[in-house]
Design an enzyme around this catalytic site. Structure first.
Site, mmCIF file in Angstrom:
data_model
loop_
_atom_site.group_PDB
_atom_site.id
_atom_site.type_symbol
_atom_site.label_atom_id
_atom_site.label_comp_id
_atom_site.label_asym_id
_atom_site.label_seq_id
_atom_site.Cartn_x
_atom_site.Cartn_y
_atom_site.Cartn_z
ATOM 1 N N ASN A 73 28.727 30.922 46.909
ATOM 2 C CA ASN A 73 29.482 29.785 46.377
ATOM 3 C C ASN A 73 28.664 28.498 46.446
ATOM 4 O OD1 ASN A 73 31.699 31.408 45.931
ATOM 5 N ND2 ASN A 73 32.818 30.739 47.746
ATOM 6 N N ARG A 408 33.717 38.141 30.689
ATOM 7 C CA ARG A 408 32.814 38.817 31.634
ATOM 8 C C ARG A 408 33.176 40.293 31.642
ATOM 9 N NH1 ARG A 408 30.603 34.600 34.792
ATOM 10 N NH2 ARG A 408 32.029 32.853 35.145
ATOM 11 N N ARG A 437 29.339 31.427 32.678
ATOM 12 C CA ARG A 437 28.291 30.975 33.599
ATOM 13 C C ARG A 437 27.734 32.101 34.464
ATOM 14 N NH1 ARG A 437 30.009 25.837 36.649
ATOM 15 N NH2 ARG A 437 29.529 24.919 34.618
ATOM 16 N N HIS A 467 37.775 31.605 26.653
ATOM 17 C CA HIS A 467 38.133 32.036 27.998
ATOM 18 C C HIS A 467 39.434 32.832 28.025
ATOM 19 C CE1 HIS A 467 39.203 31.213 32.381
ATOM 20 N NE2 HIS A 467 37.986 31.679 32.466
ATOM 21 N N TYR A 501 40.264 41.132 42.553
ATOM 22 C CA TYR A 501 40.840 39.883 42.063
ATOM 23 C C TYR A 501 42.335 40.120 41.839
ATOM 24 C CZ TYR A 501 36.344 37.657 40.726
ATOM 25 O OH TYR A 501 35.103 37.081 40.713
ATOM 26 N N ARG A 599 44.270 27.911 44.876
ATOM 27 C CA ARG A 599 43.258 28.549 45.713
ATOM 28 C C ARG A 599 42.112 27.609 46.078
ATOM 29 N NH1 ARG A 599 40.054 32.257 42.420
ATOM 30 N NH2 ARG A 599 38.429 30.687 42.467
ATOM 31 N N HIS A 627 43.340 34.942 41.782
ATOM 32 C CA HIS A 627 42.817 34.549 40.478
ATOM 33 C C HIS A 627 43.905 34.365 39.422
ATOM 34 C CE1 HIS A 627 40.281 35.274 36.745
ATOM 35 N NE2 HIS A 627 39.553 34.408 37.399
#
Length: 748
Positions: A73, A408, A437, A467, A501, A599, A627
């Site tokens: 992170n 992704r 990213r 997205h 997730y 979160r 998530h």
């Protein structure tokens, strides 16, 4: 030009060494603001992850994993956020700096951040050296040093070095004919202080020089040594190379050595007018990313000052950008210990989500969807259901066309295989987001392979990341009618991350939803201009979502002002949009009860008298990454609930294509509100409660304590086995909940 940038960079520096740490509480009084600084809020989130590494109630290797996650992170934070601030400072050199929402200029933000970063790095070191390393030793898991190894282990490691490592190494001695090698972003290296053994004619020894060895990324970070007497021994690869470094610099005396690693600016900067296509532009920028300016250098705490200083000067860093570490350089590679040790003794018990049970008369999922919507809560509900839905595009001859977004995916994704196989006999369209990213390279590869397989590949609208999580299938059903079936989700089409997730999936055949999704795909592929009403009942960014959310909050405020029931519960990853925050402040002042489950970053200040006293914010950090995005509105007793891909952040509301979808089915609405959200609000084990100054405290409770994630796993396991489980309403309440009529009981 390059020289000008170097000069500017030196002038731009944050001209202070690390001073006394700043107390978060003191920050609020020094800089009165309606908002928490986003970067400091992010660091506080990463600190909550670090708390899990320190939590002795977690299994030992899971604690190690949490520590590695904090390092990963932090890499991304430095590569993107800190790099962006430093770049802005460089561009603003000599110009008046525009303050952010919190009233801080780039210089002021950087002054505060550098102290936070060093304090956090020190806490990571302490977690490793004082707690995790000793605990691993006590569990007979040893990260050994070369000098402490037995002769037998040294011979084993030496053979490995000779056979697999030495051929890949390129040692470099820095002199006029050998300039400093290009050190790749996040590549681990060894620096050696060298002096030639020969003297010149006057008998004077030559000056000290640096040698550099880049640790090959193609090799494992750990050398697994033979297990003996129940002991698991591991040697870090750089330790092995360091032990053999003298033979790589023949004629030199090695005076000192140290591992180091640099983190570079990894922002992508694309110019539309220069790009023939988005794919080519992103591919070119990925190459440039490897060469971005250095933002941080990590180096072993035992490194000689002369080594650290020469490296600092070479990378043009200020002193604060050098981080000396007591832990192994690049803590993230300790994740390899977690992967290498297969035993479950020190890990969370294995968990598999429950499989979907179709109704007794349903021949397949399409039969089921014509009768009802299917709401899934991953990973407690197996992601296999979503995979099977997409695979139907390949396996079911009645499916005639498919459309899907991909943000992704994994290297061996079943989704990818299904799409390429389906393209052999059906019309398949995929919108691939190239700028996800750190997944850009893999997405470029998938896009090209999909095109080669016959898939129509598009990259969405230039300047907007795609997205949203959408899949749409058209099927000619047995009655001859062509119907559309859809999946809408809060998470990526990635079966690997779906195991850890938490996300929401909706499978539906409702025409109002599938027809709206078709219009969204036309927006993505044709930049379709349409009115705000075109996409109803979906809320679509950047077209309608921001205004829609503000309107929903305002409606709740209006209910409160009329004395009606008014309550908002929203779960998301981050809350940063100031317009949304101001709307929540206003609603709170009008009497709306607001519970937020956030979160990560949260710029809103909860519990401030006269401003946000009816707003409560909690963050849950646990085994699974929270998530899912869920938005519930009491609406005067006529509740509405939504789920989707968007957080309440400017980038999601204004700079991406996002889709938030309503849950219309009464069973689904009940499950989201009374089972899922209610349980999160009652968590008093993994929940932290946000304070007005931006800090967090652990939730407390009496009697039987509740971990939401544990409860969901137990409930899923019990449902699979047919056992009776208590309803979430039977759980003790950790926070006040609004009273409401109990709707129809949800299906298991």
């Amino acid at each position: 030009m390059a020289q000008q940038r170097k000069v500017a960079k030196k002038q731009v520096s944050v001209r202070k060494s690390v001073e006394q740490p700043i107390s978060p509480a003191a920050d609020v009084s020094k800089t009165p603001s309606r908002y928490i600084n986003r970067d400091e809020s992010w660091l506080l989130f990463n600190r909550r992850v670090l708390e899990e590494a320190d939590d002795a109630t977690n299994p030992l290797l899971e604690r190690l994993k949490f520590l590695a996650i904090t390092a990963s992170n932090l890499d991304e934070f430095l590569e993107i956020r800190v790099a962006g601030i430093l770049q802005q400072m460089e561009e603003d050199l000599g110009l008046p700096q525009k303050p952010d929402e919190g009233g801080l200029t780039s210089d002021a933000r950087m002054d505060r951040l550098r102290d936070w970063l060093h304090r956090f790095a020190a806490d990571q070191d302490q977690c490793w050296t004082e707690r995790l390393a000793p605990a691993l030793e006590a569990a007979n898991i040893h990260l050994v040093k070369w000098k402490d190894m037995t002769e037998e282990d040294r011979l084993f490691a030496a053979r490995f070095f000779h056979d697999q490592v030495d051929p890949l190494l390129t040692p470099v001695t820095l002199d006029p004919s050998h300039p400093f090698p290009r050190v790749l972003n996040k590549a681990l290296c060894l620096a050696l202080l060298l002096r030639h053994k020969r003297k010149n004619r006057a008998g004077v020894r030559s000056p000290k020089v640096l040698g550099v060895i880049t640790i090959p990324r193609s090799l494992p970070d750990l050398v697994v040594l033979p297990e003996r007497d129940g002991q698991r021994n591991y040697l870090l690869l750089d330790e092995l190379i360091e032990a053999h470094s003298e033979r790589m610099f023949r004629g030199y005396e090695v005076l000192g050595r140290a591992a180091f690693r640099v983190t570079r600016n990894s922002n992508l900067y694309m110019q539309e007018e220069e790009a023939r296509s988005v794919l080519e532009s992103v591919a070119a920028e990925l190459h440039n990313r490897r060469k971005g300016d250095v933002v941080r250098m990590e180096i072993d705490a035992t490194a000689a000052d002369v080594i650290a200083e020469r490296l600092r000067i070479n990378f043009e860093l200020e002193e604060w950008q050098v981080f000396r570490t007591q832990a192994p350089v690049n803590i993230n590679r300790l994740m390899n210990l977690y992967k290498e040790i297969k035993t479950s003794d020190f890990k969370f018990p294995e968990f598999h989500g429950r499989r979907l049970q179709l109704g007794p008369k349903a021949r397949d999922v399409f039969d089921e969807l014509r009768k009802r919507d299917i709401l899934l809560h991953h990973p407690y509900d197996s992601y296999n259901t979503v995979e099977a839905f997409i695979a139907a595009g390949t396996n079911d001859p009645r499916v005639i066309s498919m459309k899907q977004t991909l943000y992704r995916t994994s290297a061996d994704s079943s989704m990818f295989r299904a799409l390429t196989e389906a393209a052999q006999s059906k019309d398949v369209t995929v919108v691939v987001e190239l700028m996800a990213r750190f997944d850009e390279a893999s997405n470029i590869r998938w896009a090209r392979e999909l095109e080669d397989a016959g898939v129509q590949v598009f990259h969405g609208i230039y300047g907007l990341k795609t997205h949203c999580k959408l899949a749409l299938l058209w099927r000619r059903d047995p009655d001859g009618v062509v119907r559309s079936y859809a999946h809408l989700g809060t998470g990526n089409y990635n079966p690997v991350t779906a195991r850890f997730y938490t996300d929401i999936s909706l499978l539906t055949a409702r025409p109002e939803l599938t027809e709206a999704m078709q219009r969204v795909f036309r927006y993505l592929t044709a930049n379709w201009e349409a009115s705000h009403e075109t996409y109803r009942p979906l809320l679509v960014a950047p077209v309608t979502l921001a205004d829609d959310m503000l309107a929903l909050i305002a409606r709740e405020e209006a209910h409160a002002r009329k004395g009606h029931k008014a309550h908002i519960i929203a779960k998301m990853n981050a809350l940063l949009d100031t317009k949304t925050i101001e709307a929540l402040y206003s609603a709170s002042q009008a009497g709306v009860e607001i519970d937020l489950i956030v979160r990560g970053m949260c710029a809103l200040r909860p519990g401030v008298p006269g401003l946000s006293e009816r707003i409560r914010v909690r963050s849950i950090i646990g085994r699974f990454l929270e998530h899912s995005r869920i938005f519930w509105f009491a609406n005067g007793g006529h509740e509405e609930v939504y789920a989707g891909s968007a957080d309440w952040m400017p980038r999601n509301l204004y700079e991406r294509c996002e889709v938030v979808f309503p849950i219309v089915d009464e069973n689904g609405k009940h499950r989201l509100r009374k089972e899922i959200l209610e349980t999160y609000l009652k968590d008093d084990v993994k929940a932290r409660l946000m304070q007005p100054d931006g800090t967090y405290i652990r939730a407390t409770g009496s009697g039987k304590r509740i971990s939401a994630q544990d409860w969901f796993m137990e409930h899923a396991t019990a449902s699979d086995s047919g056992e009776n489980r208590q309803e979430p309403s039977d759980l003790p309440t950790a926070l006040p909940a609004a009273t409401e009529a109990s709707p129809k009981k949800a299906r298991s």
